[in-house]
Motif scaffolding. Structure first.
Motif, PDB file in Angstrom:
ATOM      1  N   HIS A 237     -26.914 -82.544 -91.213  1.00 51.97           N
ATOM      2  CA  HIS A 237     -25.811 -82.801 -92.151  1.00 51.97           C
ATOM      3  C   HIS A 237     -26.321 -82.301 -93.497  1.00 51.97           C
ATOM      4  CE1 HIS A 237     -23.567 -85.887 -89.575  1.00 51.97           C
ATOM      5  NE2 HIS A 237     -24.671 -85.656 -88.890  1.00 51.97           N
TER       6      HIS A 237
ATOM      7  N   ASP B 270     -27.950 -88.338 -84.464  1.00 55.58           N
ATOM      8  CA  ASP B 270     -27.406 -87.213 -83.713  1.00 55.58           C
ATOM      9  C   ASP B 270     -28.320 -86.008 -83.872  1.00 55.58           C
ATOM     10  OD1 ASP B 270     -26.880 -85.957 -86.153  1.00 55.58           O
ATOM     11  OD2 ASP B 270     -24.780 -86.555 -86.172  1.00 55.58           O
TER      12      ASP B 270
ATOM     13  N   SER C  86     -31.757 -82.971 -88.512  1.00 58.52           N
ATOM     14  CA  SER C  86     -30.947 -84.029 -87.901  1.00 58.52           C
ATOM     15  C   SER C  86     -31.703 -85.356 -87.926  1.00 58.52           C
ATOM     16  CB  SER C  86     -30.612 -83.658 -86.462  1.00 58.52           C
ATOM     17  OG  SER C  86     -31.764 -83.798 -85.647  1.00 58.52           O
TER      18      SER C  86
ATOM     19  N   LYS D  96     -12.188 -85.299 -83.656  1.00 56.96           N
ATOM     20  CA  LYS D  96     -12.592 -86.557 -84.302  1.00 56.96           C
ATOM     21  C   LYS D  96     -11.446 -87.180 -85.097  1.00 56.96           C
ATOM     22  CE  LYS D  96     -16.745 -85.612 -82.869  1.00 56.96           C
ATOM     23  NZ  LYS D  96     -16.828 -84.129 -82.899  1.00 56.96           N
TER      24      LYS D  96
ATOM     25  N   SER E 123     -20.259 -81.321 -86.330  1.00 58.42           N
ATOM     26  CA  SER E 123     -19.454 -82.262 -85.546  1.00 58.42           C
ATOM     27  C   SER E 123     -18.155 -82.664 -86.236  1.00 58.42           C
ATOM     28  CB  SER E 123     -20.280 -83.515 -85.235  1.00 58.42           C
ATOM     29  OG  SER E 123     -20.835 -84.043 -86.429  1.00 58.42           O
ATOM     30  N   ASP E 124     -17.905 -82.173 -87.444  1.00 55.45           N
ATOM     31  CA  ASP E 124     -16.656 -82.527 -88.137  1.00 55.45           C
ATOM     32  C   ASP E 124     -15.530 -81.641 -87.627  1.00 55.45           C
ATOM     33  OD1 ASP E 124     -14.664 -83.442 -89.776  1.00 55.45           O
ATOM     34  OD2 ASP E 124     -15.545 -82.731 -91.657  1.00 55.45           O
ATOM     35  N   THR E 125     -15.095 -81.947 -86.416  1.00 56.29           N
ATOM     36  CA  THR E 125     -14.121 -81.106 -85.713  1.00 56.29           C
ATOM     37  C   THR E 125     -12.844 -81.899 -85.409  1.00 56.29           C
ATOM     38  OG1 THR E 125     -15.329 -81.659 -83.706  1.00 56.29           O
ATOM     39  CG2 THR E 125     -15.778 -79.515 -84.703  1.00 56.29           C
TER      40      THR E 125
ATOM     41  N   GLY F 199     -19.252 -77.179 -90.320  1.00 60.61           N
ATOM     42  CA  GLY F 199     -18.234 -77.647 -89.380  1.00 60.61           C
ATOM     43  C   GLY F 199     -16.876 -77.040 -89.653  1.00 60.61           C
TER      44      GLY F 199
ATOM     45  N   TYR G 279     -19.773 -87.607 -89.355  1.00 61.04           N
ATOM     46  CA  TYR G 279     -19.357 -86.208 -89.191  1.00 61.04           C
ATOM     47  C   TYR G 279     -19.563 -85.356 -90.441  1.00 61.04           C
ATOM     48  CZ  TYR G 279     -16.825 -88.945 -85.687  1.00 61.04           C
ATOM     49  OH  TYR G 279     -16.494 -89.837 -84.700  1.00 61.04           O
TER      50      TYR G 279
ATOM     51  N   TYR H 179     -27.319 -83.085 -85.200  1.00 64.37           N
ATOM     52  CA  TYR H 179     -26.737 -82.156 -86.156  1.00 64.37           C
ATOM     53  C   TYR H 179     -27.387 -82.287 -87.529  1.00 64.37           C
ATOM     54  CZ  TYR H 179     -22.880 -82.156 -82.769  1.00 64.37           C
ATOM     55  OH  TYR H 179     -22.125 -82.068 -81.635  1.00 64.37           O
TER      56      TYR H 179
END
Lengths: 300, 300
Positions: B48, B44, B69, B275, B270-272, B131, B265, B46
């Motif tokens: 992390h 992805d 990413s 999900k 993206s840990d939203t 996130g 995530y 993003y």
């Protein structure tokens, strides 16, 4: 482990007659139309549709039938509780088009020792009309092809012929599956084992075998290779498309992925590619490749 | 069933020292900065991120460190393979702000028979900065509160005191968990059992017990009530926040959800909330409520 206690397919199976038989039952009571709350595990704005039947009703007896979204059904219920005389209006413009020719797509690796014994791995190519059909059954299609890719990448030469079958027309009458079985019978092909993936591309939890108690008991010896990956064996159905192959000899199986999210997307416009997780999809393909390898090599 | 063979946490644990220790190791070799490929299971865009340490390095020895990413890392690798002399430029403007006061949030149902024996269910309120922290650890927070809601809605009066603890500051030094254990010791509180959910809001697959072999063997009698739901017992870690309670008496446990999507995530933008699957989340809360009920009633 029996995954059925948290199996949303059981809930679906227990309630879907509201959609399939709703029009017939409502017509008996003099209804001019029928709407059904969508058969889904989620609250959303998508109609989740599917087959319905008029059984013996004549054309003039038939009433229009439609599925509405669960959010829509909640709203309608709350409005009805405020005013039981509320009027509900719906117009439909659906129609049946003439049949067109579609194809079942087949690829295979010829067996090195028993080429006449066939192992099938498959899913169905078509989808219900509303969505892309990414889980139902794009996932099964991709996983079935992936099984052959895995064997090729490992330079594995199967003893038996391993055939990927991407069945046409499961949703509208199972004609791909029926035709495949018909042709197999005509050609006197010996099908040894068939496994289908048609329950979504989620983390694999089990493999269901549609076979005799005695046969299932003998297959259980393979389960130990799956238990450490959280995949257990159970006795039950296999898959719609391979079902017509049943003849008392073939061993039929179905991949059983985690069923929690399947009906969130089932037969709705939300069954799209972004709902597929690559890793979960791959694990399902790996589980199918593993059982096929074991069946090909160690099934007496 | 041992879910560890498909456990992404194991892969994370085996590779995360590239991020935590990367700066120290690179500085030793004369590097002016270090970047790390994000520790994630997905490709992805993003970064992390997560904690990293300078260990004994003085301020002047410290070099900037960043996670990029996985797509960025792939691109960089391909560019490096074309031109090994390529220049990579990065600028950082991160800084440490002074500490602020945050709070651990606690709610409880007083025990009816043994109010002085405490059962804790919890997660952590904070999240890594990038996130929303919906899976890490919003899910655990909601599930822990849900356990109390379930008991209240069933009019269940626990024998022991059941306490929901929403720990502050897990991500940046575990200060909520440490403080809770410190206060519990000061007050001479007797903690009987603690379970944490801090591995995402996915379908529950197991409960991990951090306890002696003998104790684990005695707890195994409860496993049969979970097996039909695909939840197995294993021996292992519990949760970071409840860890400091360990004293040789308390039984510690951690919810083990299906780990396939967690690191897609983890510690990324993206840990939203989108999900999170409601049904999967609820099943995890139900598993925790069940083990707490059994421990409260049937644990000798």
């Amino acid at each position: 482990m029996d995954v059925t206690l948290i199996n949303t397919f059981q809930a679906y199976g227990g309630s879907v007659n509201q959609r399939t038989q709703g029009a017939v039952e409502a017509a008996k009571l003099g209804a001019v139309g029928v709407i059904v709350r969508s058969m889904t595990t989620t609250l959303d704005n998508y109609p989740h549709t599917g087959s319905m039947y008029y059984d013996g009703l004549s054309l003039s007896q038939r009433i229009p039938a439609a599925a509405i979204s669960t959010n829509g059904a909640e709203l309608l219920s709350s409005m009805l509780s405020l005013n039981p005389k509320i009027k509900f209006f719906f117009r439909q413009n659906s129609r049946n088009f003439p049949d067109v020719l579609t194809h079942t797509v087949i690829g295979e690796i010829k067996g090195s020792e028993k080429p006449d014994e066939i192992i099938v791995v498959g899913g169905h190519l078509d989808s219900w009309d509303l969505g892309d059909g990414s889980h139902d059954d794009g996932a099964g299609i991709v996983q079935s092809m992936e099984v052959l890719r895995i064997f090729k990448s490992l330079n594995y030469l199967p003893k038996r012929t391993i055939r990927v079958v991407l069945f046409a027309n499961e949703e509208n009458g199972l004609r791909g599956g029926n035709k495949y079985a018909e042709v197999a019978k005509l050609k006197n092909e010996k099908h040894f084992f068939a496994i289908e993936s048609d329950a979504g591309g989620f983390t694999p939890r089990g493999i269901s075998f549609d076979t005799s108690d005695k046969e299932f008991k003998s297959l259980k010896k393979f389960e130990e290779y799956f238990n450490d990956y959280g995949v257990s064996f159970l006795q039950g159905g296999s898959g719609a498309d391979i079902g017509p192959l049943k003849d008392g000899n073939i061993i039929l199986a179905g991949l059983r992925p985690d069923p929690q999210r399947y009906f969130d997307y089932h037969h709705a416009a939300s069954d799209t590619f972004d709902k597929i997780n690559k890793r979960e999809l791959e694990l399902g393909a790996a589980a199918m490749a593993s059982i096929i390898y074991l069946m090909d090599n160690y099934k007496l």
